[in-house]
Design a protein around this motif. Structure first.
Motif, PDB file in Angstrom:
ATOM      1  N   GLN A 114       0.823  -1.188   0.000  1.00  0.00           N
ATOM      2  CA  GLN A 114       0.000   0.000   0.000  1.00  0.00           C
ATOM      3  C   GLN A 114       0.869   1.255   0.000  1.00  0.00           C
ATOM      4  N   ALA A 115       1.961   1.232   0.728  1.00  0.00           N
ATOM      5  CA  ALA A 115       2.868   2.374   0.771  1.00  0.00           C
ATOM      6  C   ALA A 115       3.448   2.646  -0.611  1.00  0.00           C
ATOM      7  N   ARG A 116       3.790   1.592  -1.328  1.00  0.00           N
ATOM      8  CA  ARG A 116       4.319   1.781  -2.687  1.00  0.00           C
ATOM      9  C   ARG A 116       3.269   2.408  -3.581  1.00  0.00           C
ATOM     10  N   ASN A 117       2.014   1.963  -3.453  1.00  0.00           N
ATOM     11  CA  ASN A 117       0.951   2.534  -4.276  1.00  0.00           C
ATOM     12  C   ASN A 117       0.724   3.996  -3.956  1.00  0.00           C
ATOM     13  N   VAL A 118       0.748   4.341  -2.686  1.00  0.00           N
ATOM     14  CA  VAL A 118       0.538   5.726  -2.287  1.00  0.00           C
ATOM     15  C   VAL A 118       1.650   6.597  -2.832  1.00  0.00           C
ATOM     16  N   SER A 119       2.902   6.165  -2.670  1.00  0.00           N
ATOM     17  CA  SER A 119       4.002   6.989  -3.148  1.00  0.00           C
ATOM     18  C   SER A 119       3.999   7.084  -4.665  1.00  0.00           C
ATOM     19  N   ALA A 120       3.625   6.017  -5.354  1.00  0.00           N
ATOM     20  CA  ALA A 120       3.564   6.056  -6.811  1.00  0.00           C
ATOM     21  C   ALA A 120       2.455   6.991  -7.279  1.00  0.00           C
ATOM     22  N   SER A 121       1.308   6.963  -6.610  1.00  0.00           N
ATOM     23  CA  SER A 121       0.209   7.812  -7.046  1.00  0.00           C
ATOM     24  C   SER A 121       0.494   9.279  -6.763  1.00  0.00           C
ATOM     25  N   HIS A 122       1.297   9.576  -5.743  1.00  0.00           N
ATOM     26  CA  HIS A 122       1.621  10.956  -5.435  1.00  0.00           C
ATOM     27  C   HIS A 122       2.527  11.570  -6.482  1.00  0.00           C
ATOM     28  N   ARG A 123       3.285  10.786  -7.167  1.00  0.00           N
ATOM     29  CA  ARG A 123       4.152  11.356  -8.186  1.00  0.00           C
ATOM     30  C   ARG A 123       3.571  11.170  -9.584  1.00  0.00           C
ATOM     31  N   GLY A 176       3.023   8.602 -11.352  1.00  0.00           N
ATOM     32  CA  GLY A 176       3.695   7.615 -12.174  1.00  0.00           C
ATOM     33  C   GLY A 176       2.959   6.288 -12.100  1.00  0.00           C
ATOM     34  N   PRO A 177       3.515   5.288 -12.742  1.00  0.00           N
ATOM     35  CA  PRO A 177       2.886   3.964 -12.707  1.00  0.00           C
ATOM     36  C   PRO A 177       2.916   3.380 -11.298  1.00  0.00           C
ATOM     37  N   THR A 178       1.917   2.582 -10.974  1.00  0.00           N
ATOM     38  CA  THR A 178       1.879   1.940  -9.670  1.00  0.00           C
ATOM     39  C   THR A 178       2.803   0.728  -9.653  1.00  0.00           C
ATOM     40  N   ALA A 212      10.253  -2.049 -17.764  1.00  0.00           N
ATOM     41  CA  ALA A 212       8.816  -1.866 -17.541  1.00  0.00           C
ATOM     42  C   ALA A 212       8.533  -0.479 -16.974  1.00  0.00           C
ATOM     43  N   GLU A 213       9.325  -0.071 -16.013  1.00  0.00           N
ATOM     44  CA  GLU A 213       9.135   1.245 -15.400  1.00  0.00           C
ATOM     45  C   GLU A 213       9.349   2.358 -16.424  1.00  0.00           C
ATOM     46  N   ARG A 214      10.408   2.233 -17.232  1.00  0.00           N
ATOM     47  CA  ARG A 214      10.673   3.232 -18.277  1.00  0.00           C
ATOM     48  C   ARG A 214       9.508   3.317 -19.256  1.00  0.00           C
ATOM     49  N   GLU A 215       9.049   2.157 -19.739  1.00  0.00           N
ATOM     50  CA  GLU A 215       7.964   2.134 -20.719  1.00  0.00           C
ATOM     51  C   GLU A 215       6.709   2.789 -20.166  1.00  0.00           C
ATOM     52  N   LEU A 216       6.362   2.440 -18.930  1.00  0.00           N
ATOM     53  CA  LEU A 216       5.126   2.977 -18.350  1.00  0.00           C
ATOM     54  C   LEU A 216       5.237   4.475 -18.076  1.00  0.00           C
ATOM     55  N   LYS A 217       6.399   4.939 -17.690  1.00  0.00           N
ATOM     56  CA  LYS A 217       6.571   6.374 -17.454  1.00  0.00           C
ATOM     57  C   LYS A 217       6.470   7.161 -18.764  1.00  0.00           C
ATOM     58  N   LEU A 218       6.894   6.530 -19.870  1.00  0.00           N
ATOM     59  CA  LEU A 218       6.821   7.185 -21.167  1.00  0.00           C
ATOM     60  C   LEU A 218       5.459   7.005 -21.829  1.00  0.00           C
ATOM     61  N   GLY A 219       4.593   6.214 -21.211  1.00  0.00           N
ATOM     62  CA  GLY A 219       3.237   6.012 -21.726  1.00  0.00           C
ATOM     63  C   GLY A 219       3.139   4.999 -22.843  1.00  0.00           C
ATOM     64  N   ARG A 220       4.063   4.062 -22.879  1.00  0.00           N
ATOM     65  CA  ARG A 220       4.013   3.035 -23.927  1.00  0.00           C
ATOM     66  C   ARG A 220       3.072   1.935 -23.554  1.00  0.00           C
TER      67      ARG A 220
END
Length: 71
Positions: free
Chosen positions: A21-30, A32-34, A63-71
Motif C-alpha cells: 500500500q505504501a508503494r501505491n501511495v508513493s507512486a500515485s503521489h508522483r 507515475g505507474p503503480t 517496464a518502469e521506463r515504458e510505463l513512465k513514457l506512456g508506452r
C-alpha cells in the motif's frame, strides 16, 4: 517545576501501512505507474523472453521506463 503535556506525545508510535500500500501511495503521489502496473509489465517482459531467469532487474527497469513514457 516543568510541566508536561499529555495531549502531545512525540514518542507515540504511528501505525505502519503495508509495504504494498505504501508503494501505491508513493507512486500515485508522483503521478507515475503503480507498483502493480510495473510488476505486471515486468512479468510480460519476462514471458516474452521465454521465462528465462536472471534478468528481473532489467525487466523491472524496462517496464518502469515504458510505463513512465506512456508506452
Amino acid at each position: 517545576m516543568a510541566r508536561t503535556h499529555s495531549k502531545t506525545s512525540h514518542n507515540t508510535p504511528t501505525p505502519q501501512m503495508p509495504e504494498s500500500q505504501a508503494r501505491n501511495v508513493s507512486a500515485s503521489h508522483r503521478n507515475g505507474p503503480t507498483y502493480e502496473q510495473i510488476a505486471r509489465r515486468a512479468y510480460e517482459l519476462f514471458l516474452s523472453r521465454g521465462g528465462g531467469h536472471g534478468q528481473h532487474e532489467q525487466d523491472w527497469a524496462q517496464a518502469e521506463r515504458e510505463l513512465k513514457l506512456g508506452r
